[in-house]
Scaffold this motif. Structure first.
Motif, PDB file in Angstrom:
ATOM      1  N   THR A   3       0.822  -1.207   0.000  1.00 45.03           N
ATOM      2  CA  THR A   3       0.000   0.000   0.000  1.00 45.03           C
ATOM      3  C   THR A   3       0.854   1.254   0.000  1.00 45.03           C
ATOM      4  OG1 THR A   3      -0.144  -0.173   2.393  1.00 45.03           O
ATOM      5  CG2 THR A   3      -2.006  -1.002   1.121  1.00 45.03           C
ATOM      6  N   THR A   4       1.961   1.221   0.715  1.00 41.61           N
ATOM      7  CA  THR A   4       2.841   2.371   0.728  1.00 41.61           C
ATOM      8  C   THR A   4       3.909   2.276  -0.343  1.00 41.61           C
ATOM      9  OG1 THR A   4       3.962   1.244   2.539  1.00 41.61           O
ATOM     10  CG2 THR A   4       2.554   3.076   3.110  1.00 41.61           C
ATOM     11  N   ALA A   5       4.365   1.048  -0.615  1.00 36.12           N
ATOM     12  CA  ALA A   5       5.402   0.896  -1.619  1.00 36.12           C
ATOM     13  C   ALA A   5       4.914   1.371  -2.975  1.00 36.12           C
ATOM     14  CB  ALA A   5       5.846  -0.569  -1.704  1.00 36.12           C
ATOM     15  N   ALA A   6       3.623   1.153  -3.260  1.00 32.87           N
ATOM     16  CA  ALA A   6       3.097   1.531  -4.566  1.00 32.87           C
ATOM     17  C   ALA A   6       3.242   3.023  -4.814  1.00 32.87           C
ATOM     18  CB  ALA A   6       1.624   1.123  -4.665  1.00 32.87           C
ATOM     19  N   ARG A   7       3.145   3.790  -3.766  1.00 29.68           N
ATOM     20  CA  ARG A   7       3.242   5.236  -3.919  1.00 29.68           C
ATOM     21  C   ARG A   7       4.608   5.666  -4.441  1.00 29.68           C
ATOM     22  NH1 ARG A   7       5.002   9.456  -0.579  1.00 29.68           N
ATOM     23  NH2 ARG A   7       3.818  11.388  -0.785  1.00 29.68           N
ATOM     24  N   HIS A   8       5.625   4.836  -4.137  1.00 26.95           N
ATOM     25  CA  HIS A   8       6.984   5.206  -4.485  1.00 26.95           C
ATOM     26  C   HIS A   8       7.594   4.307  -5.550  1.00 26.95           C
ATOM     27  CE1 HIS A   8       6.765   7.884  -1.146  1.00 26.95           C
ATOM     28  NE2 HIS A   8       6.631   6.913  -0.282  1.00 26.95           N
ATOM     29  N   THR A  44      -3.049   0.159   8.969  1.00 23.20           N
ATOM     30  CA  THR A  44      -2.585  -0.982   8.187  1.00 23.20           C
ATOM     31  C   THR A  44      -1.346  -1.612   8.826  1.00 23.20           C
ATOM     32  OG1 THR A  44      -3.437   0.061   6.186  1.00 23.20           O
ATOM     33  CG2 THR A  44      -1.844  -1.715   5.892  1.00 23.20           C
ATOM     34  N   VAL A  45      -1.290  -2.941   8.785  1.00 24.10           N
ATOM     35  CA  VAL A  45      -0.201  -3.694   9.407  1.00 24.10           C
ATOM     36  C   VAL A  45       0.386  -4.676   8.407  1.00 24.10           C
ATOM     37  CG1 VAL A  45       0.451  -5.254  11.285  1.00 24.10           C
ATOM     38  CG2 VAL A  45      -1.335  -3.534  11.662  1.00 24.10           C
ATOM     39  N   ALA A  97       1.275  -9.632   2.945  1.00 27.09           N
ATOM     40  CA  ALA A  97       0.598  -8.516   2.307  1.00 27.09           C
ATOM     41  C   ALA A  97       0.183  -7.533   3.400  1.00 27.09           C
ATOM     42  CB  ALA A  97      -0.634  -9.020   1.560  1.00 27.09           C
ATOM     43  N   PRO A  98      -0.124  -6.285   3.045  1.00 29.05           N
ATOM     44  CA  PRO A  98      -0.657  -5.363   4.058  1.00 29.05           C
ATOM     45  C   PRO A  98      -2.075  -5.761   4.445  1.00 29.05           C
ATOM     46  CG  PRO A  98      -0.665  -4.345   1.886  1.00 29.05           C
ATOM     47  CD  PRO A  98       0.040  -5.650   1.730  1.00 29.05           C
ATOM     48  N   HIS A  99      -2.382  -5.621   5.732  1.00 29.42           N
ATOM     49  CA  HIS A  99      -3.693  -6.013   6.240  1.00 29.42           C
ATOM     50  C   HIS A  99      -4.288  -4.872   7.056  1.00 29.42           C
ATOM     51  CE1 HIS A  99      -3.411 -10.159   4.892  1.00 29.42           C
ATOM     52  NE2 HIS A  99      -2.149 -10.134   5.272  1.00 29.42           N
ATOM     53  N   THR A 104      -6.163  -9.593  11.575  1.00 31.99           N
ATOM     54  CA  THR A 104      -6.214 -10.128  10.215  1.00 31.99           C
ATOM     55  C   THR A 104      -4.823 -10.523   9.738  1.00 31.99           C
ATOM     56  OG1 THR A 104      -8.076  -8.655   9.768  1.00 31.99           O
ATOM     57  CG2 THR A 104      -7.019  -9.663   7.874  1.00 31.99           C
ATOM     58  N   ALA A 105      -3.841  -9.712  10.077  1.00 36.54           N
ATOM     59  CA  ALA A 105      -2.463 -10.001   9.670  1.00 36.54           C
ATOM     60  C   ALA A 105      -1.968 -11.300  10.291  1.00 36.54           C
ATOM     61  CB  ALA A 105      -1.546  -8.840  10.051  1.00 36.54           C
ATOM     62  N   LEU A 106      -2.308 -11.550  11.544  1.00 38.63           N
ATOM     63  CA  LEU A 106      -1.864 -12.768  12.209  1.00 38.63           C
ATOM     64  C   LEU A 106      -2.507 -14.009  11.594  1.00 38.63           C
ATOM     65  CD1 LEU A 106      -1.906 -11.632  15.946  1.00 38.63           C
ATOM     66  CD2 LEU A 106       0.092 -11.940  14.477  1.00 38.63           C
TER      67      LEU A 106
END
Length: 424
Positions: A3-8, A44-45, A97-99, A104-106
């Motif tokens: 989610t954040t990587a896409a921005r950059h 987001t985690v 993946a981001p959750h 949800t991440a666990l």
């Protein structure tokens, strides 16, 4: 965290030129600052879990890198969206993946790691979640050019040779990736994460043994990272973290760079990124791609990647790491417990050495842990509350999962414990 990587992810630097064209100092500054922190709300985690691959028939042996590569390829895309990668010493990492939340991440990570374990088991391999390989000496298995360059760089200095080999080939971490919030939150968020750092190291430390020997450290993993030097691995100035990240990146010696001109000796100290950009000498001119690569060779306990990458946690067995990940997320993201947490860690924010050497046996860290654990008990996901209660009882006694693991290593030996843990 995509989610954040896409921005950059664009391959162009601020001047509008391609990543492969030379870059000037001001454009480099703008690029680094733009990559540091994104304007994204807290919530987001993402998780990253590393472990050591173990040959069940002979835990003293190193697994075949060809076999590990085949497993990683089959598990490149995992059922719950995670990905598998291989570290320099053959450590296997699952990156989620981001959750939307830690619960949800666990659940997703449990699905993905079960899939990976099954793929490894089919090859007679296990996966041991510990902060260090307690049995086998450091040895680079991954032939990637990046890791070969890092090995040469750290080996060139007597001060970092052993630490570099250990951190590359014998350590494994639990990383928790969290959003930085909006710009007016960045300083507070980075400050809180860094102040939590010693406490997180003390709670998670599980790396007392290296190469069959008791090092006497609670977290030899954190000791190795710290041994790379303040400039490469120390905390950053949290008053203006994005600008501080720029200065850190520009001042640190370059690890990954193209070869110098033919005939030029290679034994000269590597220049800083700033020096390379402003006066490349017999090196090719630095590019935006080189700037991006430089950022991947900086290892502070909280790294700025658009999000906050908390890197100060040892990997832990499945009994413990989900609770530690949930605690880390709660202490960072649940505002109602911030007053208690902030007061508790204010007294331990600089106790990096004590955290790595003594863990929760350090009285100040033990007290902070007990306070912060109690504050988080009602806000962590229900599934990890029994483990959090156990962690609280241990903390009150100045102990942690790592001290239980050390007791077991001393009693039964690293070969038996490593093999057994890898079957969990």
């Amino acid at each position: 965290m995509s989610t954040t990587a896409a921005r950059h992810s664009a391959s162009r630097h601020p001047s509008g030129e391609d990543d492969s064209t030379p870059i000037g100092l001001e454009d480099a500054r703008a690029l680094i600052e733009g990559l540091a922190l994104a304007d994204l709300p807290v919530g987001t985690v993402g998780l990253e879990v590393e472990g050591h691959a173990v040959v069940w028939d002979d835990p003293t042996a190193r697994p075949s890198f060809e076999v590990l590569s085949a497993v990683a390829s089959r598990c490149a895309q995992l059922p719950a969206g995670g990905r598998t990668s291989l570290e320099p010493g053959g450590q296997v990492e699952v990156s989620s993946a981001p959750h939307p939340d830690i619960g949800t991440a666990l659940v997703a990570m449990a699905q993905d790691t079960a899939h990976l374990r099954a793929a490894l088991a089919a090859e007679g391999l296990g996966w041991a979640l510990l902060g260090s390989d307690p049995l086998r000496p450091p040895q680079r298995l991954n032939p990637a050019q990046r890791y070969a360059a890092m090995e040469r760089f750290f080996s060139a200095s007597g001060r970092t040779r052993d630490h570099g080999a250990t951190m590359m080939c014998s350590t494994a971490a639990l990383q928790v990736n969290l959003q930085p919030g909006h710009p007016d939150q960045w300083s507070d968020r980075v400050r809180r994460a860094q102040r939590l750092g010693p406490l997180l190291t003390a709670i998670s430390g599980s790396s007392a043994y290296l190469a069959g020997q008791d090092t006497g450290w609670h977290s030899a993993r954190q000791r190795a990272w710290t041994g790379l030097g303040e400039l490469r691995a120390g905390p950053i100035d949290d008053r203006d973290p994005a600008r501080a990240w720029v200065e850190r990146a520009l001042e640190a010696p370059v690890v990954l760079a193209p070869p110098r001109a033919t005939g030029v000796p290679d034994d000269r100290p590597a220049p800083s990124l700033r020096a390379w950009i402003t006066d490349p000498g017999d090196w090719p001119a630095a590019t935006a791609a080189d700037v991006r690569r430089q950022l991947t060779t900086l290892f502070p306990p909280v790294r700025l990647r658009g999000w906050l990458e908390l890197r100060c946690l040892d990997s832990l067995p499945d009994r413990w790491w989900p609770a530690v990940a949930a605690l880390t997320t709660s202490w960072m993201d649940v505002e109602e417990i911030h007053p208690v947490v902030d007061r508790a860690v204010a007294a331990t924010a600089d106790r990096w050495h004590e955290a790595a050497s003594d863990g929760l046996g350090d009285p100040a860290l033990g007290r902070a842990a007990a306070t912060c654990l109690e504050a988080a008990l009602s806000v962590v996901p229900e599934g990890v509350r029994p483990a959090v209660e156990e962690l609280t009882d241990l903390a009150v006694a100045g102990r942690s999962p790592g001290t239980l693991i050390v007791d077991d290593l001393r009693r039964r030996g690293p070969a038996v414990v490593l093999e057994e843990m890898s079957r969990a």
